[in-house]
Design a protein around this motif. Structure first.
Motif, mmCIF file in Angstrom:
data_model
loop_
_atom_site.group_PDB
_atom_site.id
_atom_site.type_symbol
_atom_site.label_atom_id
_atom_site.label_comp_id
_atom_site.label_asym_id
_atom_site.label_seq_id
_atom_site.Cartn_x
_atom_site.Cartn_y
_atom_site.Cartn_z
ATOM 1 N N LEU A 141 29.388 38.415 25.173
ATOM 2 C CA LEU A 141 30.850 38.338 25.294
ATOM 3 C C LEU A 141 31.480 39.549 24.625
ATOM 4 O O LEU A 141 31.530 39.613 23.392
ATOM 5 C CB LEU A 141 31.353 37.047 24.632
ATOM 6 C CG LEU A 141 30.607 35.746 25.003
ATOM 7 C CD1 LEU A 141 31.072 34.583 24.150
ATOM 8 C CD2 LEU A 141 30.791 35.428 26.475
ATOM 9 N N PHE A 142 31.930 40.496 25.438
ATOM 10 C CA PHE A 142 32.517 41.712 24.879
ATOM 11 C C PHE A 142 33.939 41.905 25.391
ATOM 12 O O PHE A 142 34.295 41.452 26.474
ATOM 13 C CB PHE A 142 31.665 42.944 25.251
ATOM 14 C CG PHE A 142 30.535 43.163 24.278
ATOM 15 C CD1 PHE A 142 29.435 42.316 24.269
ATOM 16 C CD2 PHE A 142 30.587 44.193 23.361
ATOM 17 C CE1 PHE A 142 28.404 42.486 23.356
ATOM 18 C CE2 PHE A 142 29.556 44.381 22.446
ATOM 19 C CZ PHE A 142 28.468 43.531 22.439
ATOM 20 N N GLY A 143 34.749 42.595 24.601
ATOM 21 C CA GLY A 143 36.065 43.030 25.050
ATOM 22 C C GLY A 143 37.147 41.976 24.890
ATOM 23 O O GLY A 143 36.938 40.925 24.266
ATOM 24 N N ASN A 144 38.299 42.292 25.456
ATOM 25 C CA ASN A 144 39.475 41.445 25.357
ATOM 26 C C ASN A 144 39.913 40.959 26.724
ATOM 27 O O ASN A 144 39.406 41.451 27.727
ATOM 28 C CB ASN A 144 40.628 42.247 24.755
ATOM 29 C CG ASN A 144 40.679 42.062 23.264
ATOM 30 O OD1 ASN A 144 40.734 40.926 22.789
ATOM 31 N ND2 ASN A 144 40.640 43.150 22.537
ATOM 32 N N GLY A 145 40.851 40.050 26.756
ATOM 33 C CA GLY A 145 41.336 39.582 28.054
ATOM 34 C C GLY A 145 42.631 38.819 27.907
ATOM 35 O O GLY A 145 43.211 38.742 26.818
ATOM 36 N N THR A 146 43.067 38.250 28.999
ATOM 37 C CA THR A 146 44.301 37.466 29.017
ATOM 38 C C THR A 146 44.099 36.262 29.951
ATOM 39 O O THR A 146 43.154 36.243 30.750
ATOM 40 C CB THR A 146 45.481 38.294 29.584
ATOM 41 O OG1 THR A 146 45.087 38.803 30.865
ATOM 42 C CG2 THR A 146 45.864 39.441 28.676
ATOM 43 N N VAL A 147 44.992 35.290 29.826
ATOM 44 C CA VAL A 147 45.001 34.143 30.744
ATOM 45 C C VAL A 147 46.445 33.960 31.209
ATOM 46 O O VAL A 147 47.370 34.094 30.407
ATOM 47 C CB VAL A 147 44.566 32.840 30.033
ATOM 48 C CG1 VAL A 147 44.618 31.649 30.987
ATOM 49 C CG2 VAL A 147 43.182 32.968 29.422
ATOM 50 N N ALA A 148 46.629 33.686 32.488
ATOM 51 C CA ALA A 148 47.957 33.308 32.991
ATOM 52 C C ALA A 148 47.796 31.977 33.695
ATOM 53 O O ALA A 148 46.791 31.763 34.394
ATOM 54 C CB ALA A 148 48.476 34.361 33.963
ATOM 55 N N LEU A 149 48.735 31.071 33.499
ATOM 56 C CA LEU A 149 48.596 29.750 34.133
ATOM 57 C C LEU A 149 49.946 29.127 34.433
ATOM 58 O O LEU A 149 50.970 29.523 33.877
ATOM 59 C CB LEU A 149 47.754 28.822 33.250
ATOM 60 C CG LEU A 149 48.276 28.433 31.864
ATOM 61 C CD1 LEU A 149 49.173 27.194 31.929
ATOM 62 C CD2 LEU A 149 47.102 28.148 30.933
ATOM 63 N N LYS A 150 49.892 28.141 35.305
ATOM 64 C CA LYS A 150 51.113 27.394 35.661
ATOM 65 C C LYS A 150 50.716 26.009 36.168
ATOM 66 O O LYS A 150 49.640 25.854 36.746
ATOM 67 C CB LYS A 150 51.872 28.144 36.756
ATOM 68 C CG LYS A 150 53.215 27.529 37.111
ATOM 69 C CD LYS A 150 53.888 28.276 38.240
ATOM 70 C CE LYS A 150 55.207 27.639 38.620
ATOM 71 N NZ LYS A 150 55.059 26.292 39.158
ATOM 72 N N ASN A 151 51.604 25.034 35.939
ATOM 73 C CA ASN A 151 51.404 23.701 36.505
ATOM 74 C C ASN A 151 51.632 23.760 38.017
ATOM 75 O O ASN A 151 52.467 24.527 38.487
ATOM 76 C CB ASN A 151 52.383 22.714 35.866
ATOM 77 C CG ASN A 151 53.711 23.376 35.562
ATOM 78 O OD1 ASN A 151 53.758 24.254 34.704
ATOM 79 N ND2 ASN A 151 54.761 23.001 36.289
ATOM 80 N N LEU A 152 50.849 22.956 38.747
ATOM 81 C CA LEU A 152 50.944 22.974 40.212
ATOM 82 C C LEU A 152 52.259 22.369 40.694
ATOM 83 O O LEU A 152 52.879 22.857 41.624
ATOM 84 C CB LEU A 152 49.755 22.179 40.772
ATOM 85 C CG LEU A 152 49.350 22.412 42.207
ATOM 86 C CD1 LEU A 152 49.067 23.878 42.461
ATOM 87 C CD2 LEU A 152 48.091 21.588 42.519
#
Ligand code: NAD
Length: 315
Positions: A141-152
């Motif tokens: 597991l390397f590096g960084n990231g992001t998450v984007a989400l929404k309710n359906l």
């Protein structure tokens, strides 16, 4: 919060580990027996940005679930073609209060999830985090990231739940945010996967070498055109020129990710595993058929990848 990771391969292990390290109660569920046994015996062994970590996380085979398991949040992280079997197996865990978040690559997963989970308990999204398997029970597991989400479902209660899940993910450093425009983000990422994954897999090339070929621009433009044409029917306005530009600037850069082989390349050419093509380009073909939109590039690429899966005897 009781969190279940349904599909604890590379990405499921990353999210499970980060949430566990932040103090949440995490349970892993997976269908790969060797991997499950390895984690039960030795813990999840992770190389997290160069630091070797062993996490004693409970893990169960999806075919051997304990009915007493309860979950406030289930994060789905199977490969797309494993999703329906996982949802069938985890039915006993999906209680009235359980929320389900899907972060798989590809488009249209909500149509499957809706058959198993009430619509107002479903969240969809995507992630820029990455992860890799090193062997059963071992992840890199390397590096960084992001998450984007929404309710359906667009109502204020479901939005409050989505906001709460964003907070939970952020407590584990997962850089999550609520995104009103989530379908646009999902389609844009699917365009990256829908071009680079299949093409590099068939051509046995990294992304930068493909980008250097004279037909690359036209092929990518035609594929993105098809994604944009079906996206319109979901009220997603995908700007073709901008998306092609985004792919060319990011994927062909030899100083960043250009020399990488996409995950589909690795899955099929290196590990002889079936691909997610039916849920990326193949999903565009199905949506095109439904709406009367021609999708010849996506159709041909999907068929080529299936030919290769069959020639190699992928499983
Ligand atoms: P993965 O292949 O690592 O895990 C998915 C499932 O396959 C798990 O059940 C896992 O145990 C099983 N599996 C993994 N290796 C196996 C092997 N050698 N033999 C048998 N079974 C094996 O998948 P992933 O990379 O975690 O991806 C999950 C979802 O997230 C996919 O939709 C993917 O496109 C998406 N995604 C992946 C990444 C990434 O960097 N890996 C990044 C963003 C999104």
């Amino acid at each position: 919060m009781n969190i279940t990771i349904a599909g604890a391969g590379a990405m499921g292990s990353r999210f499970g580990l980060m949430l566990h390290l932040a103090g949440h109660k995490v349970t892993l569920i997976d269908g790969w027996e060797e991997h499950v046994k390895a984690i039960q015996k030795n813990g999840l062994q992770a190389n997290l940005n160069g630091e070797q970590i062993i996490a004693k996380l409970p893990i169960y085979l999806q075919s051997e679930l304990k009915p007493a398991l309860s979950s406030d949040l289930i994060i789905l992280f199977t490969k797309a073609m494993q999703l329906e079997a996982m949802l069938t197996d985890i039915q006993p865990l999906i209680k009235e209060h359980t929320n389900v978040l899907c972060l798989l690559n590809g488009i249209g997963h909500e149509e499957i999830i809706e058959r198993y989970v009430p619509k107002d308990h479903i969240m969809i999204g995507n992630t820029m985090w990455t992860a890799g398997m090193e062997g059963p029970g071992q992840v890199k597991l390397f590096g960084n990231g992001t998450v984007a989400l929404k309710n359906l479902v667009s109502d204020s209660k479901a939005k409050d739940t989505a906001d709460h899940i964003v907070e939970i993910l952020n407590s584990a450093g997962l850089n999550a945010q609520y995104s009103e425009d989530i379908l646009h983000a999902i389609y844009k990422k699917a365009c990256v996967n829908g071009t680079m994954n299949g093409l590099c897999t068939i051509l046995l090339s990294n992304m930068a070498d493909f980008g250097d070929t004279t037909p690359a621009h036209t092929i990518v433009q035609q594929i993105v055109n098809e994604f944009a044409a079906v996206a319109k029917y979901e009220n997603v306005d995908l700007n073709v020129e901008e998306t092609v530009d985004y792919i060319e600037k990011n994927c062909y850069n030899r100083d960043t990710i250009g020399l990488h082989h996409p995950s589909m390349y690795q899955d099929l050419n290196e590990h002889n595993r079936l691909t997610e093509i039916d849920y990326i380009n193949g999903a565009v073909v199905r949506k095109g058929q439904k709406h009367g939109v021609q999708t010849p590039y996506c159709s041909f690429l999907t068929e080529l990848v299936h030919c290769k899966e069959q020639i190699l005897g992928a499983k």
